[in-house]
Enzyme design. Structure first.
Site, PDB file in Angstrom:
ATOM      1  N   THR A 133     -53.604 -34.097  31.284  1.00  0.00           N
ATOM      2  CA  THR A 133     -53.055 -35.547  31.740  1.00  0.00           C
ATOM      3  C   THR A 133     -51.897 -35.616  32.812  1.00  0.00           C
ATOM      4  O   THR A 133     -51.466 -34.383  33.248  1.00  0.00           O
ATOM      5  CB  THR A 133     -52.427 -36.052  30.216  1.00  0.00           C
ATOM      6  OG1 THR A 133     -51.663 -36.975  30.694  1.00  0.00           O
ATOM      7  CG2 THR A 133     -51.647 -34.944  29.828  1.00  0.00           C
ATOM      8  N   ASP A 134     -51.732 -36.495  33.375  1.00  0.00           N
ATOM      9  CA  ASP A 134     -50.687 -36.459  34.500  1.00  0.00           C
ATOM     10  C   ASP A 134     -49.104 -36.600  33.648  1.00  0.00           C
ATOM     11  O   ASP A 134     -48.419 -36.375  34.378  1.00  0.00           O
ATOM     12  CB  ASP A 134     -50.872 -37.752  35.256  1.00  0.00           C
ATOM     13  CG  ASP A 134     -50.932 -39.110  34.332  1.00  0.00           C
ATOM     14  OD1 ASP A 134     -50.678 -39.292  33.243  1.00  0.00           O
ATOM     15  OD2 ASP A 134     -50.669 -40.070  35.374  1.00  0.00           O
ATOM     16  N   GLU A 135     -49.249 -36.783  32.472  1.00  0.00           N
ATOM     17  CA  GLU A 135     -48.006 -36.918  31.706  1.00  0.00           C
ATOM     18  C   GLU A 135     -47.162 -35.594  31.631  1.00  0.00           C
ATOM     19  O   GLU A 135     -46.035 -35.675  31.376  1.00  0.00           O
ATOM     20  CB  GLU A 135     -48.166 -37.383  30.073  1.00  0.00           C
ATOM     21  CG  GLU A 135     -48.941 -38.608  30.298  1.00  0.00           C
ATOM     22  CD  GLU A 135     -48.663 -39.480  28.964  1.00  0.00           C
ATOM     23  OE1 GLU A 135     -47.943 -39.178  28.107  1.00  0.00           O
ATOM     24  OE2 GLU A 135     -49.696 -40.271  28.811  1.00  0.00           O
ATOM     25  N   TYR A 159     -46.409 -34.911  22.926  1.00  0.00           N
ATOM     26  CA  TYR A 159     -47.693 -35.116  23.302  1.00  0.00           C
ATOM     27  C   TYR A 159     -47.673 -34.268  24.594  1.00  0.00           C
ATOM     28  O   TYR A 159     -48.438 -33.126  24.995  1.00  0.00           O
ATOM     29  CB  TYR A 159     -48.206 -36.176  23.533  1.00  0.00           C
ATOM     30  CG  TYR A 159     -49.477 -36.585  24.437  1.00  0.00           C
ATOM     31  CD1 TYR A 159     -50.519 -35.715  23.952  1.00  0.00           C
ATOM     32  CD2 TYR A 159     -49.527 -36.910  25.599  1.00  0.00           C
ATOM     33  CE1 TYR A 159     -51.730 -35.898  24.710  1.00  0.00           C
ATOM     34  CE2 TYR A 159     -50.701 -37.049  26.427  1.00  0.00           C
ATOM     35  CZ  TYR A 159     -51.588 -36.433  26.091  1.00  0.00           C
ATOM     36  OH  TYR A 159     -52.705 -36.508  26.692  1.00  0.00           O
ATOM     37  N   LYS A 163     -49.422 -30.753  25.882  1.00  0.00           N
ATOM     38  CA  LYS A 163     -50.395 -30.650  26.803  1.00  0.00           C
ATOM     39  C   LYS A 163     -50.160 -29.670  28.009  1.00  0.00           C
ATOM     40  O   LYS A 163     -50.995 -28.919  28.537  1.00  0.00           O
ATOM     41  CB  LYS A 163     -50.959 -31.965  27.446  1.00  0.00           C
ATOM     42  CG  LYS A 163     -51.908 -32.922  26.486  1.00  0.00           C
ATOM     43  CD  LYS A 163     -53.014 -32.533  25.943  1.00  0.00           C
ATOM     44  CE  LYS A 163     -54.018 -32.334  27.201  1.00  0.00           C
ATOM     45  NZ  LYS A 163     -55.317 -32.029  26.684  1.00  0.00           N
TER      46      LYS A 163
HETATM   47  P1  NAD Z   1     -59.020 -38.905  21.648  1.00  0.00           P
HETATM   48  O1  NAD Z   1     -57.838 -38.978  20.801  1.00  0.00           O
HETATM   49  O2  NAD Z   1     -59.862 -40.573  21.906  1.00  0.00           O
HETATM   50  O3  NAD Z   1     -59.988 -38.202  20.991  1.00  0.00           O
HETATM   51  C1  NAD Z   1     -59.671 -36.847  20.693  1.00  0.00           C
HETATM   52  C2  NAD Z   1     -61.085 -36.126  20.266  1.00  0.00           C
HETATM   53  O4  NAD Z   1     -60.714 -34.745  19.695  1.00  0.00           O
HETATM   54  C3  NAD Z   1     -61.324 -36.801  18.592  1.00  0.00           C
HETATM   55  O5  NAD Z   1     -62.645 -36.997  18.706  1.00  0.00           O
HETATM   56  C4  NAD Z   1     -60.910 -35.893  17.621  1.00  0.00           C
HETATM   57  O6  NAD Z   1     -61.633 -35.978  16.458  1.00  0.00           O
HETATM   58  C5  NAD Z   1     -60.957 -34.644  18.393  1.00  0.00           C
HETATM   59  N1  NAD Z   1     -60.204 -33.560  17.746  1.00  0.00           N
HETATM   60  C6  NAD Z   1     -58.868 -33.651  17.641  1.00  0.00           C
HETATM   61  N2  NAD Z   1     -58.412 -32.442  17.224  1.00  0.00           N
HETATM   62  C7  NAD Z   1     -59.514 -31.353  17.036  1.00  0.00           C
HETATM   63  C8  NAD Z   1     -59.669 -29.766  16.634  1.00  0.00           C
HETATM   64  N3  NAD Z   1     -58.411 -29.520  16.259  1.00  0.00           N
HETATM   65  N4  NAD Z   1     -60.703 -29.811  16.718  1.00  0.00           N
HETATM   66  C9  NAD Z   1     -61.888 -30.518  17.370  1.00  0.00           C
HETATM   67  N5  NAD Z   1     -61.707 -31.557  17.645  1.00  0.00           N
HETATM   68  C10 NAD Z   1     -60.674 -32.407  17.643  1.00  0.00           C
HETATM   69  O7  NAD Z   1     -58.576 -38.646  22.857  1.00  0.00           O
HETATM   70  P2  NAD Z   1     -59.173 -39.020  24.387  1.00  0.00           P
HETATM   71  O8  NAD Z   1     -58.440 -40.428  24.979  1.00  0.00           O
HETATM   72  O9  NAD Z   1     -60.549 -39.175  24.339  1.00  0.00           O
HETATM   73  O10 NAD Z   1     -58.661 -37.899  25.433  1.00  0.00           O
HETATM   74  C11 NAD Z   1     -59.502 -36.758  25.359  1.00  0.00           C
HETATM   75  C12 NAD Z   1     -58.893 -35.746  26.545  1.00  0.00           C
HETATM   76  O11 NAD Z   1     -58.231 -36.135  27.546  1.00  0.00           O
HETATM   77  C13 NAD Z   1     -57.317 -35.161  25.836  1.00  0.00           C
HETATM   78  O12 NAD Z   1     -57.302 -33.784  25.999  1.00  0.00           O
HETATM   79  C14 NAD Z   1     -56.352 -35.876  26.141  1.00  0.00           C
HETATM   80  O13 NAD Z   1     -55.292 -35.259  26.443  1.00  0.00           O
HETATM   81  C15 NAD Z   1     -56.869 -36.135  27.845  1.00  0.00           C
HETATM   82  N6  NAD Z   1     -56.578 -37.132  28.599  1.00  0.00           N
HETATM   83  C16 NAD Z   1     -56.663 -38.588  27.953  1.00  0.00           C
HETATM   84  C17 NAD Z   1     -56.219 -39.763  28.787  1.00  0.00           C
HETATM   85  C18 NAD Z   1     -56.212 -41.100  28.307  1.00  0.00           C
HETATM   86  O14 NAD Z   1     -56.048 -41.980  28.755  1.00  0.00           O
HETATM   87  N7  NAD Z   1     -57.011 -41.440  27.059  1.00  0.00           N
HETATM   88  C19 NAD Z   1     -55.685 -39.474  30.054  1.00  0.00           C
HETATM   89  C20 NAD Z   1     -55.684 -38.328  30.490  1.00  0.00           C
HETATM   90  C21 NAD Z   1     -56.114 -36.959  29.944  1.00  0.00           C
HETATM   91  P1  TYD Z   2     -50.690 -46.012  25.647  1.00  0.00           P
HETATM   92  O1  TYD Z   2     -51.535 -46.737  25.776  1.00  0.00           O
HETATM   93  O2  TYD Z   2     -49.999 -45.189  24.571  1.00  0.00           O
HETATM   94  O3  TYD Z   2     -50.769 -44.574  26.802  1.00  0.00           O
HETATM   95  P2  TYD Z   2     -49.363 -43.484  27.328  1.00  0.00           P
HETATM   96  O4  TYD Z   2     -48.174 -43.623  26.583  1.00  0.00           O
HETATM   97  O5  TYD Z   2     -50.107 -42.216  27.064  1.00  0.00           O
HETATM   98  O6  TYD Z   2     -49.165 -43.809  28.835  1.00  0.00           O
HETATM   99  O7  TYD Z   2     -49.347 -46.764  26.303  1.00  0.00           O
HETATM  100  C1  TYD Z   2     -49.482 -47.120  27.623  1.00  0.00           C
HETATM  101  C2  TYD Z   2     -48.038 -47.924  28.101  1.00  0.00           C
HETATM  102  O8  TYD Z   2     -48.045 -49.095  27.210  1.00  0.00           O
HETATM  103  C3  TYD Z   2     -46.897 -47.196  27.670  1.00  0.00           C
HETATM  104  O9  TYD Z   2     -45.733 -47.447  28.758  1.00  0.00           O
HETATM  105  C4  TYD Z   2     -46.387 -47.772  26.404  1.00  0.00           C
HETATM  106  C5  TYD Z   2     -46.694 -49.039  26.581  1.00  0.00           C
HETATM  107  N1  TYD Z   2     -47.412 -49.709  25.044  1.00  0.00           N
HETATM  108  C6  TYD Z   2     -46.554 -50.905  24.568  1.00  0.00           C
HETATM  109  O10 TYD Z   2     -45.767 -51.421  25.407  1.00  0.00           O
HETATM  110  N2  TYD Z   2     -47.038 -51.404  23.558  1.00  0.00           N
HETATM  111  C7  TYD Z   2     -48.042 -50.843  22.610  1.00  0.00           C
HETATM  112  O11 TYD Z   2     -48.148 -51.230  21.484  1.00  0.00           O
HETATM  113  C8  TYD Z   2     -48.487 -49.507  23.102  1.00  0.00           C
HETATM  114  C9  TYD Z   2     -49.302 -48.838  22.174  1.00  0.00           C
HETATM  115  C10 TYD Z   2     -48.358 -48.980  24.118  1.00  0.00           C
END
Ligand code: NAD
Ligand code: TYD
Length: 356
Positions: A133-135, A159, A163
């Site tokens: 992630t960019d975070e 989080y 990561k």
């Molecule tokens: P998500 O929370 O929707 O899904 C995570 C999946 O991992 C789930 O299916 C869960 O059951 C599985 N999981 C959790 N712990 C596990 C374990 N110990 N063993 C096996 N499986 C396990 O997450 P996502 O949004 O699909 O994100 C996927 C990846 O991308 C993550 O690594 C996250 O850090 C990264 N990412 C997400 C975003 C975003 O905006 N969602 C952005 C950048 C990077």
């Molecule tokens: P989120 O979807 O949780 O992603 P991340 O924190 O990983 O960027 O949140 C996106 C942005 O929206 C973040 O600045 C927090 C804000 N947010 C709200 O304002 N209200 C909400 O109920 C949630 C879940 C997030």
């Protein structure tokens, strides 16, 4: 040939599996623990498809991962599995350390053993692609340039710290053991199958249910949004042509303040599913206390992947958000099924109100 995907029942992982098998016959072994965020409904279209082999299990279960590697002999591991929600990491960081740090470590060790014993040609061709992630780069001021691959790591939430730790492990397994790793750091994704605890799906689901739309603080925090299928195409491209040991930032040049996102969703719903009383969904917006340690701005400089790998997103924010809102309107059953007892307990804890 095959791929081992971890976390392929989550939001991004399931989109990746579906996209991959829509374009290729190369099988996927999908290892997922099915936490609250994992949902086999996302993969319902693959039921009975012999190219998709689902295994319920933990990435930290080294014996299981070793067995899957020995049995299926994948040419690559794509590591999506993680605990992914910042607010949950604030309430309870332990699971984030276990899965994101310890789990990634154990996965790396199992993969290293498998990779080291491969014949030379397969060893050279093998890839471990770590999805991050960019975070990890922390937060930006309003006039700072977007995050480049060379930015310092300055994670601020449990989080992002977990990561960041996993990224460092992946990097070290390359430098020390020569494991051919690739790391991608992506901005916020949105699109189908997004669990409604994250901003965009939560706002859509709450709006339709007549519930408040909870904006943290002043709502001027900026995120850089990427349609999930564009993230999937970037991952395919990095797997195909990325340089082992390199990091690629992935983003769509779509910086938007949260309040603008929420207002855009309201405007789309006003058009596509007007409220029965004829008023705007905007009336449901409420400001709630800010997230502790809330990062103010994320933005990705995606020039490296564009220049070196020729990748570009296909969607603009306008096309992607319209598709996303339409998808949620078209899939009320999916939404209803993910709103389990665990989901309801989370909403009560985080927002102090009953779930939609
Ligand atoms: P998500 O929370 O929707 O899904 C995570 C999946 O991992 C789930 O299916 C869960 O059951 C599985 N999981 C959790 N712990 C596990 C374990 N110990 N063993 C096996 N499986 C396990 O997450 P996502 O949004 O699909 O994100 C996927 C990846 O991308 C993550 O690594 C996250 O850090 C990264 N990412 C997400 C975003 C975003 O905006 N969602 C952005 C950048 C990077
Ligand atoms: P989120 O979807 O949780 O992603 P991340 O924190 O990983 O960027 O949140 C996106 C942005 O929206 C973040 O600045 C927090 C804000 N947010 C709200 O304002 N209200 C909400 O109920 C949630 C879940 C997030």
């Amino acid at each position: 040939m095959s791929l081992l995907v971890t976390g392929g029942a989550g939001f991004i992982g399931s989109n990746f599996v579906l996209d991959w098998l829509a374009q290729s016959d190369e099988p996927i072994i999908n290892l997922d623990k099915l936490t609250y965020a994992g949902n086999l409904d996302n993969l319902a279209n693959l039921r009975g498809d012999s190219r998709h082999h689902f295994v319920r299990g933990d990435i930290g279960d080294r014996a299981l991962v070793e067995r899957l590697l020995a049995e299926h002999r994948p040419r690559a591991v794509l590591h999506f599995a993680a605990e992914s929600h910042v607010d949950r990491s604030i309430h309870g960081p332990e699971d984030f350390i276990q899965t994101n740090v310890v789990g990634t470590f154990r996965l790396l060790e199992a993969v290293r053993g498998y990779w080291a014993a491969l014949p030379e040609a397969e060893k050279t061709a093998f890839r471990f692609l770590h999805i991050s992630t960019d975070e990890v780069y922390g937060t930006l001021g309003p006039n700072d340039p977007p995050f480049a691959e060379t930015n310092r790591y300055e994670p601020n939430s449990p989080y992002s710290a977990s990561k960041a730790a996993s990224d460092h492990l992946v990097r070290a397994w390359h430098h020390t053991y020569g494991l051919p790793v690739l790391t991608t750091n992506c901005s916020n994704n949105y699109g189908p199958y997004h669990f409604p605890e994250k901003l965009i799906p939560l706002m859509i689901v709450n709006a339709l249910a007549g519930q408040p739309l909870p904006v943290y603080g002043d709502g001027q925090q900026v995120r850089d949004w990427l349609y999930v299928r564009d993230h999937c195409s970037a991952i395919r491209r990095v797997l195909q042509a990325g340089q082992p040991g390199h990091t690629y930032n992935i983003g769509g040049w779509n910086e938007k303040p949260n309040l603008e996102i929420v207002r855009t969703i309201c405007a789309l719903l006003d058009e596509l599913r007007p409220r029965a009383d004829g008023r705007s969904y905007r009336e449901q917006i409420t400001h709630v206390p800010d997230r502790p340690g809330h990062d103010r701005r994320y933005a990705i400089d995606a020039r490296k992947i564009e220049r070196e790998l020729g990748w570009k997103p296909a969607e603009t924010f306008e096309t992607g958000i319209r598709k996303t809102v339409q998808w949620y309107l078209d899939h009320p059953d999916w939404v209803q099924r993910v709103q389990s007892g665990a989901y309801r307990a989370w909403v009560q804890k985080q927002y102090g109100v009953a779930a939609a």
